[in-house]
Structure formats: C-alpha cells, structure tokens
Scaffold this active site. Structure first.
Site, PDB file in Angstrom:
ATOM      1  CG  ASP A  19      -2.053   8.957  -1.536  1.00  0.00           C
ATOM      2  OD1 ASP A  19      -1.136   8.321  -1.557  1.00  0.00           O
ATOM      3  OD2 ASP A  19      -3.379   8.629  -1.628  1.00  0.00           O
ATOM      4  CG  ASN A  67       3.917   3.757   3.354  1.00  0.00           C
ATOM      5  OD1 ASN A  67       3.846   4.945   4.109  1.00  0.00           O
ATOM      6  ND2 ASN A  67       3.106   3.117   2.916  1.00  0.00           N
TER       7      ASN A  67
END
Length: 252
Positions: A19, A67
């Site tokens: 991340d 996503n």
C-alpha cells in the site's frame, strides 16, 4: 541484520498488503502512475530476499475487487506494468525456482493480461522453490463466497448430506496449497486488513510499517521477520502451550 534471524523460526508463509503507491507519488508531486512504476522494485527485492531466506510461500496483494473503482487510466497502467513485469522477470523467477500463481477472480481481467499470467504459470509450474501468489481481482469476502458455492456444488453431487467444517472450507481456499500466512505485512501505516485473506489471517502475526510500498526494502522485510521471531504465537492457548501448537502447525 540477516545474521540475527533464527533460521528455525522463520515464517513459512508471508503475505504483504502493498500500500502507498499513490501517496508516495503525491508526496513527490508525481502522477499516481509513477508510484505504481516505483512499486515494481520492492516487489523484485522482496521476492529475491524471500527466496534467499528459504520462505516457502509469499502472497502479494496487487489488485482488489474494489480497485475497479479507480480511474480507468490508472487501471490500464497497472495491467501494462504487470505484463511488463511478467515478461521481464520470468527468467529470474525460473532461475530462482519460484512457482508463480495467482489468486482471485482472474478470469475477469483483460484477455492479454490473462494470457501473460497463464504463460508465467505454465513456465514455472515445474519449479519446486518458493510459491509466489499474486492476488489479482481479489477480495477476502468474494473468496469465501466462492468457497461456499464450491461446497454447495460438491454437496449436490453427493448422495448423502455433506457436513461442512473448518477443514472443508480451508481445503477450498485459493491458498489451500500454501497454508495460512504466519506473517502479514502492511505498508503505509494503515491499520486495516482491507478485505485480504480474511479466513487465512485469523492467527497471523501482523507487522505494520509507515513506509510507502515504493520505499520498502529488504531491510524492512528483515525487520518484520525479526519482530515476528520475538513474538509468542499462542493460537488462543497459554504461553507454555504455544510451542506444541507451533510444532503441530509446522508438521501440516
């Protein structure tokens, strides 16, 4: 730092929530795509380091079901980078004996991406070294739904009612062959699991670093393993019971 590691207490399976690519880029006044490109280097470093350490399985969270909500241009950049990575790194993966696999609903990806993924899987299928799982179009909840539907299909083919237990569910998970992660690493300082391996991380040790993924290096990986080795894995039992449970887990 590697000399300080206890060889007999290495995690067998490491999972990583990669991340911070976008924030890394924004901090440098760069487009988000620059962060994704910069994130390729730590992928290479972590894979190589895990191979050298003898880690049995590494699972990288690359693209979640959620996503798809991101801008189309950013998603297309991710597919370009993935295809480029697979083509460029395939010889190195083969040289290191890495067996490449994916987890998630990969069939929903663009056909060209699926073709490169299938090629990498086939080319490394005979390798006997570390198992590399890349989570693509992955969701922990979707995985559990897929497991339940798979068990329902099995039940319909049986004449007698099927008894479902934890073992039956575990055997149907995307990661069944790799086992549950011993260590879960999260970068960028976020304290959440982001719908990742929800069933599998029930007793995983979690290590969080403030570093954005593009800044993650081998030294950070070693630091996470050192922290893991200092912890007592109790699995719900008392401290004096932990070693016996670890031996049972290691023997599976």
């Amino acid at each position: 730092m590697a000399q300080m590691l206890v060889p007999g207490r290495l995690p067998r399976h490491i999972a990583v929530i990669m991340d911070g690519n976008g924030r890394w880029a924004r901090k440098r006044l760069l487009p988000r795509a620059a962060g994704h490109r910069a994130g390729v280097r730590p992928v290479r470093e972590v894979i190589e380091a895990c191979c050298r350490l003898g880690i049995e399985a590494l699972t990288l969270y690359a693209f979640s079901v959620e996503n798809w909500k991101r801008p189309r241009a950013e998603i297309q950049t991710l597919w370009v980078l993935l295809r480029r990575y697979l083509r460029q790194e395939l010889p190195e993966l083969k040289a290191n004996g890495v067996r490449f696999q994916t987890i998630g609903r990969v069939d929903a990806l663009p056909q060209a991406v699926c073709d490169d993924i299938d090629n990498a899987i086939v080319e490394t299928s005979a390798n006997t070294g570390m198992r590399l799982n890349v989570a693509l179009n992955y969701s922990g909840r979707s995985e559990i739904v897929d497991v339940v539907n798979g068990l329902l299909r099995q039940s319909h083919r049986r004449e007698a009612p099927m008894q479902v237990d934890e073992a039956a569910i575990s055997d149907q998970l995307y990661t069944a062959d790799a086992g549950d992660p011993d260590l879960l690493i999260r970068t960028s300082g976020e304290y959440r699991v982001s719908n990742f391996l929800l069933w599998q991380i029930a007793y995983s040790e979690i290590w969080v670093t403030d570093r954005y993924w593009p800044d993650f290096r081998t030294t950070d990986l070693l630091e996470s393993i050192l922290a893991y080795q200092k912890r007592s894995r109790r699995f719900g039992g008392l401290p004096d019971e932990a070693p016996s449970r670890q031996l049972v887990a290691a023997s599976k």
